[in-house]
Write a protein that holds these residues in place. Sequence first.
Motif, mmCIF file in Angstrom:
data_model
loop_
_atom_site.group_PDB
_atom_site.id
_atom_site.type_symbol
_atom_site.label_atom_id
_atom_site.label_comp_id
_atom_site.label_asym_id
_atom_site.label_seq_id
_atom_site.Cartn_x
_atom_site.Cartn_y
_atom_site.Cartn_z
ATOM 1 N N ARG A 35 0.828 -1.202 0.000
ATOM 2 C CA ARG A 35 0.000 0.000 0.000
ATOM 3 C C ARG A 35 0.865 1.256 0.000
ATOM 4 O O ARG A 35 0.563 2.226 -0.681
ATOM 5 N N GLN A 79 3.750 -10.070 14.834
ATOM 6 C CA GLN A 79 3.640 -9.014 13.826
ATOM 7 C C GLN A 79 4.451 -7.791 14.250
ATOM 8 O O GLN A 79 4.401 -7.372 15.412
ATOM 9 N N ARG A 100 5.451 -3.961 14.770
ATOM 10 C CA ARG A 100 4.725 -2.718 15.014
ATOM 11 C C ARG A 100 5.735 -1.595 15.199
ATOM 12 O O ARG A 100 6.888 -1.830 15.601
ATOM 13 N N GLN A 127 4.070 -0.720 4.178
ATOM 14 C CA GLN A 127 2.714 -1.086 4.595
ATOM 15 C C GLN A 127 2.092 -1.964 3.514
ATOM 16 O O GLN A 127 1.949 -1.539 2.373
ATOM 17 N N TYR A 128 1.710 -3.183 3.887
ATOM 18 C CA TYR A 128 1.110 -4.098 2.937
ATOM 19 C C TYR A 128 -0.405 -3.923 2.906
ATOM 20 O O TYR A 128 -1.018 -3.441 3.873
ATOM 21 N N GLU A 129 -0.994 -4.329 1.809
ATOM 22 C CA GLU A 129 -2.435 -4.178 1.655
ATOM 23 C C GLU A 129 -3.220 -5.068 2.615
ATOM 24 O O GLU A 129 -4.396 -4.809 2.885
ATOM 25 N N ASP A 130 -2.563 -6.104 3.156
ATOM 26 C CA ASP A 130 -3.235 -6.961 4.142
ATOM 27 C C ASP A 130 -3.069 -6.423 5.565
ATOM 28 O O ASP A 130 -3.347 -7.121 6.537
ATOM 29 N N ASP A 131 -2.596 -5.160 5.671
ATOM 30 C CA ASP A 131 -2.407 -4.439 6.937
ATOM 31 C C ASP A 131 -1.164 -4.859 7.705
ATOM 32 O O ASP A 131 -0.901 -4.326 8.797
ATOM 33 N N GLY A 132 -0.374 -5.774 7.186
ATOM 34 C CA GLY A 132 0.906 -6.083 7.792
ATOM 35 C C GLY A 132 1.940 -5.027 7.433
ATOM 36 O O GLY A 132 1.751 -4.228 6.507
ATOM 37 N N ILE A 133 3.041 -4.996 8.158
ATOM 38 C CA ILE A 133 4.104 -4.037 7.876
ATOM 39 C C ILE A 133 5.461 -4.724 7.949
ATOM 40 O O ILE A 133 5.619 -5.773 8.586
#
Length: 227
Positions: A103, A124, A126, A147-153
């Motif tokens: 993202r 995960q 943060r 920032q990934y589209e699956d909300d992971g980072i």
Amino acid sequence: MSEELGIVLASELQRPSVADALPSDFNKARFVQNTVALVQDNEQLSRMPQAKLVPALLKGAYLGLDFFNKECYAVPYGQAVQFTPSYIGMVKLAKRFSKRPLRDVYAHVVREGDEFEHGMDDGQERVTFKPKPFNDGAIIGAFAVAQYEDDGIKVETMSKSQLDAVKRMSKAQSGTAWKFFPEEMYRKSVIRRLCKGIDLEMETPEQVRAMQDEPVEEVEVGNPFVE
């Protein structure tokens, strides 16, 4: 030189072996126009033999990067011309070729007085960053986030000593970039390291080779090809 280079570049981009390796949305005419204009304004590059210059320029084409928009640079070193993506180009490549859809990608420096925390929650990553308003304190590090589209980072951090180690290895460590724009160079260093750790899936062997040939040293600010 400029007219001849334009003809050679246009001809190379039309060759089937080259054309088939270009991104599907690649604008050949704009690439030729922008690249020729920049070479014409760069005395060092304009003196380079086309046999050395054109292969470096084509690496930008294979990756869909624009020299004019400072997404990549062609840098003369002695009798050679090296191709390197800028941090802007690295972000573009990460977003385009990441196996895990991205993202956004960004970076910040951390100064004395800022609040910064990087850790893990349930496996995960943060990151918490609360910069002190109008903070002119000493820089103590930098971080970059994908920032990934699956909300992971994915987070990359570098201490001041690590950032300065990059500077010491740079051929341009005494140049204007590190002298007058250290914050931007620190952001560039950490974001490039982050992007190198993102799992990319290139579409063609030419794209893979263009990335593998990338030099590790930083380059100098001051001409249109250099960040």
